[in-house]
Write a protein that holds these residues in place. Structure first.
Motif, mmCIF file in Angstrom:
data_model
loop_
_atom_site.group_PDB
_atom_site.id
_atom_site.type_symbol
_atom_site.label_atom_id
_atom_site.label_comp_id
_atom_site.label_asym_id
_atom_site.label_seq_id
_atom_site.Cartn_x
_atom_site.Cartn_y
_atom_site.Cartn_z
ATOM 1 N N TRP A 41 -57.195 -74.518 -71.076
ATOM 2 C CA TRP A 41 -57.541 -73.167 -70.638
ATOM 3 C C TRP A 41 -59.037 -73.121 -70.323
ATOM 4 O O TRP A 41 -59.842 -73.784 -70.976
ATOM 5 N N TYR A 42 -59.388 -72.319 -69.340
ATOM 6 C CA TYR A 42 -60.786 -72.118 -68.974
ATOM 7 C C TYR A 42 -61.166 -70.668 -69.253
ATOM 8 O O TYR A 42 -60.435 -69.746 -68.893
ATOM 9 N N VAL A 43 -62.314 -70.488 -69.903
ATOM 10 C CA VAL A 43 -62.788 -69.123 -70.165
ATOM 11 C C VAL A 43 -63.453 -68.624 -68.888
ATOM 12 O O VAL A 43 -64.448 -69.184 -68.429
ATOM 13 N N ILE A 44 -62.892 -67.574 -68.318
ATOM 14 C CA ILE A 44 -63.338 -67.065 -67.026
ATOM 15 C C ILE A 44 -64.389 -65.972 -67.183
ATOM 16 O O ILE A 44 -65.409 -65.952 -66.477
ATOM 17 N N ALA A 45 -64.141 -65.039 -68.093
ATOM 18 C CA ALA A 45 -65.046 -63.901 -68.252
ATOM 19 C C ALA A 45 -64.966 -63.383 -69.677
ATOM 20 O O ALA A 45 -63.963 -63.588 -70.375
ATOM 21 N N VAL A 46 -66.009 -62.706 -70.106
ATOM 22 C CA VAL A 46 -66.047 -62.093 -71.429
ATOM 23 C C VAL A 46 -66.634 -60.688 -71.309
ATOM 24 O O VAL A 46 -67.387 -60.383 -70.378
ATOM 25 N N SER A 47 -66.270 -59.845 -72.260
ATOM 26 C CA SER A 47 -66.765 -58.480 -72.276
ATOM 27 C C SER A 47 -66.987 -58.064 -73.719
ATOM 28 O O SER A 47 -66.366 -58.595 -74.642
ATOM 29 N N SER A 48 -67.880 -57.088 -73.892
ATOM 30 C CA SER A 48 -68.209 -56.648 -75.244
ATOM 31 C C SER A 48 -68.668 -55.202 -75.213
ATOM 32 O O SER A 48 -69.093 -54.680 -74.177
ATOM 33 N N GLY A 49 -68.586 -54.568 -76.380
ATOM 34 C CA GLY A 49 -69.090 -53.209 -76.509
ATOM 35 C C GLY A 49 -70.603 -53.143 -76.493
ATOM 36 O O GLY A 49 -71.175 -52.064 -76.351
ATOM 37 N N SER A 50 -71.272 -54.290 -76.636
ATOM 38 C CA SER A 50 -72.733 -54.322 -76.610
ATOM 39 C C SER A 50 -73.211 -54.737 -75.232
ATOM 40 O O SER A 50 -73.241 -55.931 -74.891
ATOM 41 N N CYS A 51 -73.584 -53.766 -74.428
ATOM 42 C CA CYS A 51 -74.072 -54.048 -73.080
ATOM 43 C C CYS A 51 -75.316 -54.934 -73.122
ATOM 44 O O CYS A 51 -75.429 -55.897 -72.358
ATOM 45 N N PHE A 52 -76.250 -54.627 -74.024
ATOM 46 C CA PHE A 52 -77.516 -55.354 -74.074
ATOM 47 C C PHE A 52 -77.308 -56.830 -74.404
ATOM 48 O O PHE A 52 -77.896 -57.714 -73.766
ATOM 49 N N VAL A 53 -76.464 -57.120 -75.397
ATOM 50 C CA VAL A 53 -76.218 -58.509 -75.803
ATOM 51 C C VAL A 53 -75.588 -59.294 -74.660
ATOM 52 O O VAL A 53 -75.986 -60.423 -74.352
ATOM 53 N N MET A 54 -74.584 -58.697 -74.010
ATOM 54 C CA MET A 54 -73.917 -59.383 -72.910
ATOM 55 C C MET A 54 -74.881 -59.636 -71.761
ATOM 56 O O MET A 54 -74.908 -60.732 -71.175
ATOM 57 N N ALA A 55 -75.666 -58.625 -71.415
ATOM 58 C CA ALA A 55 -76.614 -58.772 -70.309
ATOM 59 C C ALA A 55 -77.686 -59.812 -70.625
ATOM 60 O O ALA A 55 -78.108 -60.567 -69.746
ATOM 61 N N LEU A 56 -78.134 -59.852 -71.868
ATOM 62 C CA LEU A 56 -79.157 -60.817 -72.270
ATOM 63 C C LEU A 56 -78.619 -62.243 -72.193
ATOM 64 O O LEU A 56 -79.297 -63.161 -71.699
ATOM 65 N N LEU A 57 -77.391 -62.457 -72.675
ATOM 66 C CA LEU A 57 -76.771 -63.778 -72.587
ATOM 67 C C LEU A 57 -76.648 -64.224 -71.141
ATOM 68 O O LEU A 57 -76.945 -65.369 -70.794
#
Length: 230
Positions: A41-57
């Motif tokens: 399996w390939y991880v295509i996308a991720v999402s989180s309730g923390s906009c800042f953490v996701m954007a920083l990564l």
């Protein structure tokens, strides 16, 4: 006149939100079919309730993840082998998993389910599964047998995330060539892999994205303070 304007706004919002609510009702359901869990399996996308953490990564790192899942002799028990590439450096990890009724658990040394549960969610993608953490985990992951998905399939996952009130979804890198990837463990003080160069380039191009996540808080908190005096 003011009452009329308010009525028009309410009606317009209702007309816009109703289809979205109907779509969310479907997208927020758990999966009703179980995929063949074994395989690559390939991880295509991720999402989180923390906009800042996701954007920083996303602003700092170029990330690719491949997961190889092998079934074991014990029913419902699997070994998951993760290969992760971050800015041109790679690392590996293996974890035992217990998979039953579309739920995923960690497995302890006695092959007993333990830890937090992850649940498979609805997906219109035929060879994908969407994994969401437990009720106390605001994170979700889209995986597929394919290395690349269509724009419509990615849009569905983004909508699925927004239905949960999450505002930031990131699509991972689709480069899954791990053969000549230097190991993170072997990287010394001298960076010859290009890790730092990629980090600098991404931050230079995307540094504003994490800051955008802070804007709603900067606006809403003074407004809440003003409202408290009403």
């Amino acid at each position: 006149m003011k009452t009329l304007c308010v009525a028009v706004v309410v009606l317009s919002l209702t007309s816009v939100c109703q289809p979205a609510s109907l779509a969310c009702e479907k997208l927020l359901k758990p999966a009703d079919t179980s995929p063949e869990f074994s395989g690559t399996w390939y991880v295509i996308a991720v999402s989180s309730g923390s906009c800042f953490v996701m954007a920083l990564l996303d602003a700092m790192f170029l990330i690719s993840v491949k997961v190889g899942i092998d079934s074991k002799e014990t029913p419902n028990l699997y070994d998951a082998h993760f290969t992760v590439k971050i800015n041109g450096l790679c690392t590996n990890a293996s974890v035992p998993l217990f998979f039953v009724n579309n739920t995923i658990f960690d497995a302890d040394g006695n092959n007993v389910p333990t830890g937090k549960v992850a649940v498979l969610q609805y997906s219109g993608c035929p060879d994908c599964y969407v994994v969401k953490g437990g009720d106390d985990t605001d994170a979700m992951m889209l995986t597929s047998r394919r290395q690349n998905l269509t724009a419509a399939e990615l849009k569905e996952f983004e909508t699925q995330s927004r239905c949960r009130g999450w505002t930031k979804t990131i699509v991972l890198n689709s480069d899954h060539n791990y053969a000549d990837c230097p190991s993170i463990d072997d990287a010394g003080d001298t960076d010859t892999s290009g890790f730092s160069d990629i980090l600098y380039e991404r931050l230079s191009a995307n540094y504003q994205e994490p800051l955008k996540c802070l804007v709603p808080d900067l606006i809403s908190k003074p407004w809440q303070w003003i409202q408290s005096f009403w």
